[in-house]
Design a protein around this motif. Sequence first.
Motif, short mmCIF file in Angstrom:
data_model
loop_
_atom_site.label_atom_id
_atom_site.label_comp_id
_atom_site.label_asym_id
_atom_site.label_seq_id
_atom_site.Cartn_x
_atom_site.Cartn_y
_atom_site.Cartn_z
N MET A 1 0.80 -1.28 -0.19
CA MET A 1 -0.17 -0.02 0.08
C MET A 1 0.94 1.08 -0.12
N ARG A 2 0.41 2.19 -0.79
CA ARG A 2 1.12 3.26 -0.73
C ARG A 2 0.53 4.62 -0.02
N VAL A 3 1.16 5.16 0.87
CA VAL A 3 0.42 6.28 1.66
C VAL A 3 1.34 7.44 1.68
N ARG A 4 0.77 8.49 2.21
CA ARG A 4 1.57 9.79 2.10
C ARG A 4 1.57 10.32 3.59
N VAL A 5 2.80 10.63 4.17
CA VAL A 5 3.29 10.71 5.48
C VAL A 5 3.62 12.18 5.53
N LEU A 6 2.91 13.09 6.52
CA LEU A 6 3.21 14.41 6.79
C LEU A 6 3.94 14.25 8.20
N PHE A 7 4.91 15.58 8.18
CA PHE A 7 5.79 15.94 9.37
C PHE A 7 5.49 17.38 9.77
N PHE A 8 5.36 17.53 11.03
CA PHE A 8 5.07 18.95 11.34
C PHE A 8 5.84 19.39 12.41
#
Length: 238
Positions: A1-8
């Motif tokens: 599965m391909r997911v998008r990971v965000l960092f803040f």
Amino acid sequence: MRVRVLFFGLLKDLVGRPAEEAEFSTGATLASVFDRYAERFPAIRELASSIVVARNQQFAEISTALCEGDEIAFLPPVSGGLEVDPLEITQAGHYFALTRHTIDPRAVAAHIQTGGDGAVVTFEGTVRNNSNGRGTLCLDYEGYESMALRLMAEIGSEIAAAHRVTHVAMVHRLGRLLVGETSVAVVVTAPHRRPAFEAALEGINRLKKQVPIWKKEHFVDGEAWVEGEWASGVPVAG
């Protein structure tokens, strides 16, 4: 599965980028995502007890299963780039916005005030010239914008339902702010003053602990992300 990971916030600094695409096998969970990045960046594991994970702009337990195309966000404690400015929601007479421009509390109140309101209470947060004895030059605010705006609307609507008030407005600045500038405004209108004061206080308190917006302070002798805390009940990574 391909997911998008965000960092803040400070997590973006630790990882060295705001986002990336990642592949995971069937059956993977949010814990799988967290463990992968904690192995690559050990400092993330050290912060596990204060990191919240969101899946598709909703706070989620670390055991939640992944699906193809998910957007996963790692959120450090809130410290309480925007394409369209202001990003705003108007619903049931309430008003919520994120902006990179100067906040005018009177203009915010104009969005919600009616002829039946005998009280307009405004909380206005401004940038101080110091923090714990260190001289402050300026602040940088960033947020998980779509999720932040949705949560502001949820909080405002819940507060309006719980208090005898007419309408609630919340506006938060993003980007760089100088000393003396307004970073956030919470405005409540009501027939009478007490409910308006109580609702405004609850509004700013919840916004500071539940809405994913982070603050970096630039001092005369360095810079640092402000370490805040999540509200109780928000699930953390570890």
